[in-house]
Design an enzyme around this catalytic site. Structure first.
Site, PDB file in Angstrom:
ATOM      1  N   LYS A 179      35.298  52.383  31.177  1.00  0.00           N
ATOM      2  CA  LYS A 179      33.939  51.931  31.445  1.00  0.00           C
ATOM      3  C   LYS A 179      32.875  52.978  31.119  1.00  0.00           C
ATOM      4  CE  LYS A 179      34.921  48.191  34.613  1.00  0.00           C
ATOM      5  NZ  LYS A 179      34.616  47.494  35.852  1.00  0.00           N
ATOM      6  N   LYS A 190      42.051  43.671  28.190  1.00  0.00           N
ATOM      7  CA  LYS A 190      42.161  42.605  29.190  1.00  0.00           C
ATOM      8  C   LYS A 190      40.889  41.756  29.218  1.00  0.00           C
ATOM      9  CE  LYS A 190      40.412  44.316  33.566  1.00  0.00           C
ATOM     10  NZ  LYS A 190      39.600  43.143  33.835  1.00  0.00           N
ATOM     11  N   LYS A 244      35.137  40.020  33.202  1.00  0.00           N
ATOM     12  CA  LYS A 244      33.891  39.255  33.382  1.00  0.00           C
ATOM     13  C   LYS A 244      32.682  40.033  32.918  1.00  0.00           C
ATOM     14  CE  LYS A 244      34.428  39.713  38.195  1.00  0.00           C
ATOM     15  NZ  LYS A 244      34.543  41.153  38.475  1.00  0.00           N
TER      16      LYS A 244
HETATM   17  P1  ATP Z   1      34.788  43.997  35.627  1.00  0.00           P
HETATM   18  O1  ATP Z   1      34.853  43.827  34.143  1.00  0.00           O
HETATM   19  O2  ATP Z   1      33.421  44.002  36.177  1.00  0.00           O
HETATM   20  O3  ATP Z   1      35.628  45.150  36.123  1.00  0.00           O
HETATM   21  P2  ATP Z   1      36.989  42.210  36.164  1.00  0.00           P
HETATM   22  O4  ATP Z   1      37.093  40.935  35.421  1.00  0.00           O
HETATM   23  O5  ATP Z   1      37.880  43.332  35.758  1.00  0.00           O
HETATM   24  O6  ATP Z   1      35.469  42.646  36.191  1.00  0.00           O
HETATM   25  P3  ATP Z   1      37.394  42.845  38.981  1.00  0.00           P
HETATM   26  O7  ATP Z   1      36.409  42.392  39.981  1.00  0.00           O
HETATM   27  O8  ATP Z   1      37.361  44.260  38.534  1.00  0.00           O
HETATM   28  O9  ATP Z   1      37.257  41.864  37.699  1.00  0.00           O
HETATM   29  O10 ATP Z   1      38.859  42.516  39.505  1.00  0.00           O
HETATM   30  C1  ATP Z   1      39.109  41.489  40.469  1.00  0.00           C
HETATM   31  C2  ATP Z   1      40.590  41.170  40.498  1.00  0.00           C
HETATM   32  O11 ATP Z   1      40.970  40.460  39.312  1.00  0.00           O
HETATM   33  C3  ATP Z   1      41.506  42.391  40.571  1.00  0.00           C
HETATM   34  O12 ATP Z   1      42.599  42.090  41.432  1.00  0.00           O
HETATM   35  C4  ATP Z   1      41.980  42.557  39.162  1.00  0.00           C
HETATM   36  O13 ATP Z   1      43.224  43.222  39.080  1.00  0.00           O
HETATM   37  C5  ATP Z   1      42.078  41.114  38.699  1.00  0.00           C
HETATM   38  N1  ATP Z   1      41.900  40.989  37.245  1.00  0.00           N
HETATM   39  C6  ATP Z   1      40.810  41.388  36.545  1.00  0.00           C
HETATM   40  N2  ATP Z   1      40.949  41.085  35.252  1.00  0.00           N
HETATM   41  C7  ATP Z   1      42.161  40.477  35.122  1.00  0.00           C
HETATM   42  C8  ATP Z   1      42.877  39.933  34.006  1.00  0.00           C
HETATM   43  N3  ATP Z   1      42.358  39.978  32.791  1.00  0.00           N
HETATM   44  N4  ATP Z   1      44.092  39.378  34.227  1.00  0.00           N
HETATM   45  C9  ATP Z   1      44.611  39.340  35.472  1.00  0.00           C
HETATM   46  N5  ATP Z   1      43.990  39.831  36.567  1.00  0.00           N
HETATM   47  C10 ATP Z   1      42.775  40.398  36.405  1.00  0.00           C
HETATM   48 MG    MG Z   2      37.699  45.241  36.731  1.00  0.00          MG
END
Ligand code: ATP
Ligand code: MG
Length: 325
Positions: free
Chosen positions: A111, A190, A193
């Site tokens: 990040k 991965k 969002k």
């Molecule tokens: P950001 O990009 O802001 O970090 P994010 O999509 O990674 O957002 P988080 O809020 O960081 O979402 O993570 C929330 C939950 O979703 C965590 O348990 C994380 O491990 C899970 N998670 C995030 N992205 C994935 C993915 N691509 N596949 C499976 N699980 C995910």
């Molecule tokens: Mg995340």
């Protein structure tokens, strides 16, 4: 009953990856554990957020937690910033964490890479996350596979505090939930969002047309074969994973079903499966988002979370010598 804690950042609208990798599993876990599901807004602001958008994303996340099936009579849903003990214990955790440990975190590297003006909080994110978890004497932390490293650090910090001050924290167990869902545009990354490329993820609130368009424009490869091979066919394997979880069909079954058919037919069907899977959640979401039920649930959730967190914070302050006798 053992206790579960997990959180999701309101750093955007949650994606299909968050749902399949985390939220969907939370719904099942709440029957077997005393569960706390947090909207970790203080983590979201470690990267810039528009205040109005952040507020809206928090409300959307609360509504999606409920719409996906989290039962507020069973589980505690709350906003992190409404329980001040998180930031307070987070500070104490920063005091026992080493800079070297934090710099090794891959989320920090990913990040901060190539960015100017990286916040100090992006580096100190993991000690706050440790505080989130340790405040509740959490037994089990269910997270997606990308959070494994942060959880390992949480365990290290809990053990370090227990050794240096007093044995007050439960060292939590990590449960890694479903497979990591990958970006639709760069399958080596991965799905996230906060990805700047909207086409890289399916948001839980995307409408039918958008979902279909995003799936149709997902990258694949040139051999037109629907076959699971994580090493050589990352993009197609990811689409097969999504299809399999959403439909409940084995990947081998899907490979057989699509033998001799091309990516076009496969993507059309996958889009339909995704739209159907999200339809009931989106319908329930709409009711909740527009009602004041969400506010009542969040108020009650913050009260219940504070009741558990405040005594634990005091124990930690006592142990560190921060409380007056
Ligand atoms: P950001 O990009 O802001 O970090 P994010 O999509 O990674 O957002 P988080 O809020 O960081 O979402 O993570 C929330 C939950 O979703 C965590 O348990 C994380 O491990 C899970 N998670 C995030 N992205 C994935 C993915 N691509 N596949 C499976 N699980 C995910
Ligand atoms: Mg995340």
């Amino acid at each position: 009953m053992k206790r579960v804690f997990s959180g999701i950042q309101p750093s955007g609208v949650i994606t299909l990856g968050n749902y399949l990798g985390a939220l969907k599993h939370f719904v099942d876990l709440q029957h077997d554990y005393e569960s706390l599901f947090c909207i970790v807004d203080q983590h979201a602001v470690t990267v810039p957020q528009n205040p109005e958008t952040l507020k809206d994303n928090k409300r959307k996340l609360a509504s999606l937690y409920l719409a996906a099936g989290i039962d507020p009579n069973k589980s505690i849903i709350f906003n992190q910033s409404e329980v001040p003990a998180h930031a307070q214990l987070g500070w104490m955790m920063q005091c026992i964490a080493y800079i070297g440990e934090l710099e090794r975190m891959t989320q920090f590297k990913d990040k901060s890479e190539g960015k100017n003006g990286v916040s100090a909080a992006l580096l100190t994110y993991p000690p706050l996350m440790a505080a989130d978890i340790l405040l509740y004497n959490t037994d089990v932390v269910p997270v997606g596979d990308d959070q494994r490293q942060h959880l390992e650090l949480t365990r290290t910090l809990a053990e370090r505090f227990n050794r240096q001050y007093a044995e007050i924290f439960t060292v939590p167990e990590t449960v890694v939930l479903g497979k990591r869902i990958m970006s639709l545009q760069q399958p080596e990354k991965k799905m996230s969002k906060s990805d700047e490329n909207q086409k890289a993820f399916i948001s839980m609130l995307d409408d039918e047309k958008t979902i279909t368009k995003k799936i149709k424009s997902a990258v694949t490869d040139s051999d037109n074969l629907i076959r699971y091979d994580e090493d050589n066919k990352k993009a197609v394997s990811n689409l097969l994973t999504i299809y399999s979880i959403l439909s409940g069909k084995e990947i081998s079954q899907l490979e057989a079903d699509y033998e001799g058919k091309g990516y076009g037919a496969f993507k059309t069907d996958l889009a339909e499966v995704a739209v159907e899977a999200l339809r009931p959640i989106q319908a329930r979401f709409k009711e909740l988002y527009e009602s004041d039920e969400v506010d009542r649930i969040l108020d009650a959730g913050a009260d219940r979370a504070n009741e558990i967190a405040i005594p634990m914070l005091q124990k930690a302050e006592q142990a560190m010598g921060l409380l007056r006798d």
